[in-house]
Design an enzyme around this catalytic site. Structure first.
Site, PDB file in Angstrom:
ATOM      1  N   GLU A   1       0.809  -1.215   0.000  1.00 13.62           N
ATOM      2  CA  GLU A   1       0.000   0.000   0.000  1.00 13.62           C
ATOM      3  C   GLU A   1       0.845   1.270   0.000  1.00 13.62           C
ATOM      4  O   GLU A   1       0.351   2.354   0.281  1.00 13.62           O
ATOM      5  CB  GLU A   1      -0.983  -0.027   1.166  1.00 13.62           C
TER       6      GLU A   1
ATOM      7  N   LYS B   1     -15.647  -1.585   1.663  1.00  9.43           N
ATOM      8  CA  LYS B   1     -14.869  -2.080   0.519  1.00  9.43           C
ATOM      9  C   LYS B   1     -15.858  -2.715  -0.451  1.00  9.43           C
ATOM     10  O   LYS B   1     -16.414  -3.776  -0.152  1.00  9.43           O
ATOM     11  CB  LYS B   1     -13.849  -3.128   0.979  1.00  9.43           C
TER      12      LYS B   1
END
Length: 433
Positions: free
Chosen positions: A209, A343
């Site tokens: 990330e 999500k």
């Protein structure tokens, strides 16, 4: 002018070099929407199914040709002639045709890619930005806000090849007056953190990330390094910048013993002990948000954690709730956590995602829009965060284009909306208003 005339799926590559599904939806009048499905590494057991081929001769079994075939075959056939502006109907057609509880027939990766591409095509047909169309779909036309970013600047757990057990150590530039300034603050702290780590002789390679992924003696050492970087950048911890963590505790939970094992520190905790371990970290480092602070099935533990910490900080359910309204409702009824991570590939369609955001907000929970560790250049979550006025977004660090694409889209949106989309900083975090 919004009738679907073609649906196309293809296999593309995500930020980890794994295949994912990209879809195009074409409408009368030449309007086109294109979107790609993200993919997670630390996943909740009750997420909608991401369909992989399992053919070891291609992509080590991770190919998505079956999902692509579903897009180009039954999904395309069912959607031809349908009105793309009716998002709920488009999603219902795909979900009903799939016929399974967890979208395992076509794959949530197939259905989601088409769902998002359809929304983009409909926005184009309406002559408006995606965030405005999402605002319409959400029943909140013109109600926007710029989200407070959670920037994951030290990666551990399943997102990095290091010895750090907790998965994400994040900064929130709460003192910024605008999103653009929040991004600047995050960038400055990110670069100062590199200097702090290098001065300690540590690695500054990045994880999935975009955050640094050094080996550290403890989780507290990660927080201490970030605190040092915040101060080196000229900011005050607790005033200009707050800290947040994603424990992803299911990843270091021992199912046989029921204990939490921090192998990087050589420590083992019971459920209640781990809650108090986190409590001490929040006091020492002014942490205002903790995600998945226990194993996803440890609901008794979460009830205790919410009792101990829930009136002081934001407690976010990710693997705990998996963007699923049935599970979220159970959590709300039982007083578990006070926030949900959103999500859209956990549930598999835009309509169901919007329903989860609404349920959370109606119950007084915060909703944090999130990327996955496997991403593409698709920046739909930026529009989703603004269009639903969610208030917070989690989309990685200040490196890797798959992360930065979302920040850049937010900067563009803020420029376009100006005062119509306020940046509310710390007020967006549960328990901190």
């Amino acid at each position: 002018m919004s009738k679907i005339v073609k649906v196309l799926g293809r296999e593309i590559i995500d930020s980890r070099g794994n295949p994912t599904v990209e879809a195009e939806v074409h409408l009368e009048g030449g309007f086109v929407g294109m979107a790609a499905a993200p993919s997670g590494a630390s996943t909740g057991s009750r997420e909608a199914l991401e369909l992989r081929d399992g053919d070891k001769s291609r992509f080590l079994g991770k190919g998505v040709l079956k999902a692509v075939e579903a897009v180009n075959g039954p999904i395309a056939k069912a959607l031809l002639g349908q009105d793309a502006k009716d998002q709920a109907n488009i999603d219902k057609i795909m979900i009903d045709l799939d016929g399974t509880e967890n979208k395992s027939n076509f794959g949530a990766n197939a259905i989601l890619a088409v769902s998002l591409a359809n929304a983009k095509a409909a926005a184009a047909a309406k002559g408006m930005p995606l965030y405005e169309h999402i605002s319409d779909l959400n029943g909140t036309h013109g109600q926007y806000s710029m989200p407070l970013p959670m920037m994951n600047i030290i990666n551990g757990g399943e997102h990095a090849d290091n010895n750090v057990d907790i998965q994400e150590f994040m900064i929130q530039p709460v003192g910024a007056p605008t999103l653009k300034e929040a991004v600047r603050m995050g960038s400055e702290i990110f670069h100062h953190l590199a200097k702090v780590l290098k001065a300690k002789g540590m690695n500054t390679a990045v994880g999935d990330e975009g955050g640094y992924a050094p080996n550290l003696e403890s989780n507290a050492a990660a927080l201490a390094a970030i605190k040092e970087a915040v101060e080196a950048a000229g900011y005050v911890l607790g005033k200009d910048v707050t800290l947040a963590m994603d424990c992803a505790a299911s990843e270091f939970y021992n199912n046989e013993t029921g204990n939490y094992e921090l192998k990087g520190e050589g420590k083992t905790f019971t459920s209640q002990e781990f809650t108090h371990y986190l409590e001490e970290l929040t006091k020492q480092y002014l942490i205002v948000s903790i995600e998945d602070g226990l194993n996803e099935s440890d609901w008794d533990g979460f009830a205790y954690q919410t009792k101990v910490l829930g009136d002081k900080i934001q407690l976010v359910g990710d693997d705990l709730f998996v963007t699923n309204t049935k599970i979220l409702k159970e959590g709300i009824d039982k007083g578990i956590a006070n926030s949900i991570l959103i999500k859209f590939n956990q549930i598999g369609s835009l309509t169901e995602t919007l329903a989860a955001i609404k349920m959370a907000k109606d119950a007084g929970y915060t909703a944090i829009i999130s990327h996955r560790s496997g991403e593409t250049e698709d920046a739909t979550i930026a529009d989703l965060a603004v269009g639903t006025a969610a208030g917070q977004i989690k989309t990685g660090s200040m490196s890797r284009s798959d992360r930065v694409a979302k920040y850049n889209q937010l900067i563009r949106i803020e420029e376009a909306l100006g005062s119509k989309a306020p940046f509310n900083g710390l007020k967006e975090v549960k328990g901190q208003a």
